[in-house]
Design a protein around this motif. Sequence first.
Motif, short mmCIF file in Angstrom:
data_model
loop_
_atom_site.label_atom_id
_atom_site.label_comp_id
_atom_site.label_asym_id
_atom_site.label_seq_id
_atom_site.Cartn_x
_atom_site.Cartn_y
_atom_site.Cartn_z
N GLU A 100 0.88 -1.25 0.00
CA GLU A 100 0.11 -0.14 -0.27
C GLU A 100 0.77 1.35 0.02
N ASN A 101 0.83 2.05 -0.93
CA ASN A 101 1.43 3.19 -1.00
C ASN A 101 0.83 4.64 -0.41
N SER A 102 1.26 4.81 0.72
CA SER A 102 0.70 6.31 1.41
C SER A 102 1.82 7.27 1.07
N HIS A 103 1.17 8.56 1.74
CA HIS A 103 1.89 9.60 1.54
C HIS A 103 3.29 9.88 1.91
N ALA A 104 3.52 8.99 2.81
CA ALA A 104 5.06 8.96 3.42
C ALA A 104 5.88 7.76 3.38
N ALA A 105 5.15 6.64 2.79
CA ALA A 105 5.75 5.39 2.73
C ALA A 105 5.19 4.25 2.09
N VAL A 106 5.81 3.44 1.59
CA VAL A 106 5.17 2.17 1.23
C VAL A 106 5.29 1.28 2.22
N LEU A 107 3.94 0.61 2.51
CA LEU A 107 3.85 -0.15 3.55
C LEU A 107 3.39 -1.63 2.99
N GLY A 108 3.47 -2.72 3.89
CA GLY A 108 3.16 -4.01 3.34
C GLY A 108 2.89 -4.94 4.56
N VAL A 109 1.69 -5.96 4.41
CA VAL A 109 1.72 -6.77 5.23
C VAL A 109 1.82 -8.55 4.38
N ALA A 110 1.80 -9.32 5.47
CA ALA A 110 1.74 -10.72 4.76
C ALA A 110 1.40 -11.41 5.97
N ASN A 111 0.90 -12.73 5.76
CA ASN A 111 0.47 -13.90 6.55
C ASN A 111 -0.21 -13.14 7.70
N GLY A 112 -1.55 -12.58 7.53
CA GLY A 112 -2.26 -12.09 8.35
C GLY A 112 -2.11 -10.95 9.23
N GLY A 113 -0.74 -10.30 8.74
CA GLY A 113 -0.09 -9.25 9.67
C GLY A 113 1.06 -9.78 10.46
N ALA A 114 1.23 -10.93 10.47
CA ALA A 114 2.52 -11.69 11.31
C ALA A 114 3.84 -11.14 10.62
N GLU A 115 3.79 -10.35 9.47
CA GLU A 115 4.86 -9.85 8.57
C GLU A 115 4.44 -8.76 8.14
N ALA A 116 5.54 -7.80 8.06
CA ALA A 116 5.18 -6.27 7.71
C ALA A 116 6.60 -5.79 7.15
N LEU A 117 6.48 -4.75 6.29
CA LEU A 117 7.54 -3.91 5.67
C LEU A 117 7.11 -2.45 5.70
N ARG A 118 8.09 -1.60 5.71
CA ARG A 118 8.05 -0.26 5.40
C ARG A 118 9.11 0.17 4.61
N LEU A 119 8.82 0.87 3.70
CA LEU A 119 10.04 1.77 2.70
C LEU A 119 9.79 3.02 2.54
N ASP A 120 10.60 3.88 3.17
CA ASP A 120 10.54 5.24 2.94
C ASP A 120 12.10 6.07 2.86
#
Length: 463
Positions: A292-312
């Motif tokens: 998901e691309n937000s104003h400040a970062a690219v956010l990501g989730v996997a496995n029902g929220g058990a994994e996440a990422l942020r790119l900024d």
Amino acid sequence: MSGCSTLERQGVVGAVETPAPAPPKPTVVDTAERKKLIALFGGEYRWPKAENYLNDVLNKLARSSDTPNQPYRVTILNSGVINAFALPSGDLFVTRGMLALANDTAEIAAVMAHEIGHVTARHAFLRAEQEKTAQVITRAATVIQNRQKGEQVETTSALSLAGFSRQQELEADRIGIRAAARAGYDPFGAARFLNSLERASELRNEMTGQKSDKPDLLSTHPSTPERISAALGEARQIGAPGIGEAARAPYLAALDGMTFGDDPKDGAISGRRFVHPRLGFAFEAPEGFALENSHAAVLGVANGGAEALRLDSVRAPEGKSLSDYLTSGWIDGLLSSTIETGQVNGLPAVFADARAGEWNFRVAVIAYRDDLYRIIFAVKALTPEARQNFTTSIGSFRALAPEEIKTASALRLRIVAAGARDTLATLAARMAVGDHAVEQFEMLNEIAEAGVKPGDVCKIVAN
């Protein structure tokens, strides 16, 4: 995470033509809140065909509302998320994502009439007395520990405009359905749109691995099934199905060619891949992640929220090495003994692990041009397999070649008609959306179990 022309024989419902200039909007005073909201959602999206059409619909709805002398105007927001808002001033906002989900005029009339309902019932004034700081950062952002959450909350605070109570949402639905019917639109459009909203939410849950009994974004809202049931009941009190105007063809014609999903100037997501032509880089998330691309970062989730990422990204500080920046305190729980320096596709980089509470993190900072790109992965257990997946993903960060930047373009919503040999599979194959193409085609077009028939007018997403 966020829209053609063909010959008539090949399924074109209308030739491409230069849209007529949008008419002057009704006199509604600009406010600081309006300007801030527009800025947070990517600015105004100018597509005169759709603006003209929506303003015509809004004028009919306003005349049929409980406050016909209240001035209204509608603004299209340059965002692929599915949302709509109303301010007490009579300002209505619909995102490109909301327009793309609706399938006919009655449905989008129901959306705008719902927002008018909030205005006429003075819900915004009642809510303003109780409204607190919005807590709508995605699960990825809440998982990742850092000291810049203030910026994140600021970036997404406008979403709190959706935070009406369960009773207020149902009341706005009821007011809106009645107003739409008085304006001559099919009162069952609201239920159809809410059904599409539920399918969109279910698909999002499926793509991210999250399961929820409440498809709506905020738990204070009534669940979509409850709203569908109430909307159907309200419509049946007005009349039987088939009354009122649905006006599918002119609505879809107004959307033909609009941008779909993310605007490339702010970076665009295609499946697991994120490309930012203006900043000149590309990145690919591990398999199973939904971005998901937000104003400040690219956010990501996997496995029902058990994994996440942020790119900024942040501006590279002068006089500091990458290691110095990594240890400057912007991320909690950094394990200094794990810091390594290296390169990612020829770009200077530094890597480390961090730990906070039950979460483990893999962190990378990559220097590119005048900025530092920060990639953070969060997982409960940093297993060798997870570490390898994250390493591969970090290694996908690269500079775009000049020809890639030139050819990068927005996805467009194209309106086509099914040919004699078209099937659900052949039409879905034309969708430039990466994973779950069939499901996304079905969701965008309210496809029933019967599938598609020759001549059916459909929305596809194409380059």
